[in-house]
Write an enzyme that holds these catalytic residues in place. Structure first.
Site, mmCIF file in Angstrom:
data_model
loop_
_atom_site.group_PDB
_atom_site.id
_atom_site.type_symbol
_atom_site.label_atom_id
_atom_site.label_comp_id
_atom_site.label_asym_id
_atom_site.label_seq_id
_atom_site.Cartn_x
_atom_site.Cartn_y
_atom_site.Cartn_z
ATOM 1 N N ASP A 25 0.864 -1.169 0.000
ATOM 2 C CA ASP A 25 0.000 0.000 0.000
ATOM 3 C C ASP A 25 0.911 1.232 0.000
ATOM 4 O OD1 ASP A 25 -2.342 1.614 0.420
ATOM 5 O OD2 ASP A 25 -1.900 1.636 2.555
ATOM 6 N N ASP A 27 -0.306 5.087 1.040
ATOM 7 C CA ASP A 27 -0.588 6.036 2.117
ATOM 8 C C ASP A 27 -0.471 5.361 3.480
ATOM 9 O OD1 ASP A 27 -1.110 7.736 0.065
ATOM 10 O OD2 ASP A 27 -3.244 7.985 0.485
ATOM 11 N N ARG A 70 -14.825 11.821 -0.456
ATOM 12 C CA ARG A 70 -13.655 12.645 -0.105
ATOM 13 C C ARG A 70 -13.175 13.460 -1.300
ATOM 14 N NH1 ARG A 70 -9.836 8.140 2.253
ATOM 15 N NH2 ARG A 70 -11.211 6.816 1.008
ATOM 16 N N SER A 113 -2.399 1.800 -4.711
ATOM 17 C CA SER A 113 -2.772 2.937 -3.882
ATOM 18 C C SER A 113 -4.209 3.380 -4.107
ATOM 19 C CB SER A 113 -1.835 4.123 -4.178
ATOM 20 O OG SER A 113 -2.225 5.253 -3.426
ATOM 21 N N GLY A 114 -4.893 3.612 -2.994
ATOM 22 C CA GLY A 114 -6.182 4.283 -3.061
ATOM 23 C C GLY A 114 -6.013 5.767 -3.262
ATOM 24 N N ASP A 181 -1.968 -1.401 5.656
ATOM 25 C CA ASP A 181 -2.382 -0.986 6.998
ATOM 26 C C ASP A 181 -3.882 -0.865 7.188
ATOM 27 O OD1 ASP A 181 -2.502 1.442 5.343
ATOM 28 O OD2 ASP A 181 -2.801 2.500 7.242
ATOM 29 N N ASN A 184 -8.986 -1.978 3.383
ATOM 30 C CA ASN A 184 -9.002 -2.213 1.941
ATOM 31 C C ASN A 184 -7.776 -2.980 1.461
ATOM 32 O OD1 ASN A 184 -7.390 0.093 2.456
ATOM 33 N ND2 ASN A 184 -7.614 0.785 0.345
#
Length: 226
Positions: A25, A27, A70, A113-114, A181, A184
């Site tokens: 991931d 972030d 968001r 990455s989201g 972390d 998702n």
């Protein structure tokens, strides 16, 4: 610096050449920040966005819906914000060393990455990462519209990327590692040969094969005998 192993134990393949693909991931894992919150700060919406992010990472909200909510707060923000945020992004301690050590072993590295391509792609290029998947924000006449373009990198997409990259690199799934972390990330942590929770939410620590509780990515190397 000591990782804490949980779950069924480490896969035996570590004794047979080690991992061939590590996917992380971005972030709060590869980097210290949540990029969406840094972008939202420019729109005066950091606190509201941070609350939504926390709930999404705890598994309380659907990720795709929460992302769109968001991103909507970013409508009207100038496109130049990407360069500003990229300049402020700090890789997590040990990130560069982990990637270098993995490459030295012949292991490929990917990030899912989201967050957003506009920040993640140049960051990945800087760190020498082999595979990248992230969301893309719509920009019209130099300003963000508050909408995401194309597919969303959610839990299912992260799994799809892990599997596709492993196939592309000729790496069996039992020789893959996923690091994350948030809720998702759970799908890819389950799909990988070894799923590692990194300074993660409790729901992730409970379900991962191994957990690291120090903010130093070099701890991943200890899990694989580095």
């Amino acid at each position: 610096m000591s990782p804490t192993a949980t779950g069924p134990g480490l896969p035996q393949f570590f004794a047979d050449g080690g991992p061939g693909l590590v996917v992380t991931d971005v972030d709060s894992t590869l980097i210290e920040q949540e990029v969406i919150e840094e972008l939202a700060a420019e729109a005066g919406a950091r606190e509201a966005v941070a609350r939504i992010t926390a709930r999404a990472m705890n598994g309380e909200l659907d990720f795709a819906h929460s992302l769109r909510e968001r991103v909507a707060t970013l409508a009207g923000v100038p496109q130049g914000v990407f360069a500003e945020v990229l300049a402020e992004v700090r890789p997590t301690q040990g990130a560069a060393e982990l990637i270098e050590a993995l490459h030295a072993r012949g292991c490929r590295v990917g990030v899912v990455s989201g967050g957003f391509e506009e920040v993640v792609v140049p960051l990945a290029e800087r760190l020498g990462i082999d595979h990248v998947a992230a969301n893309r924000l719509e920009v019209v006449e130099g300003r963000l519209t508050g909408r995401v373009m194309g597919r969303i990198v959610d839990r299912q997409e992260k799994v799809r990327c892990l599997i596709a990259w492993a196939q592309q690199d000729g790496v069996p799934m039992e020789r893959t590692i996923a690091v994350g972390d948030g809720a998702n990330d759970l799908g890819m942590l389950e799909a990988a040969g070894l799923g590692v929770a990194f300074c993660a939410k409790p729901v992730v620590v409970e379900q991962a094969d191994a957990a690291i509780h120090v903010r130093d990515l070099r701890a991943v190397l200890q899990l694989i005998g580095g």
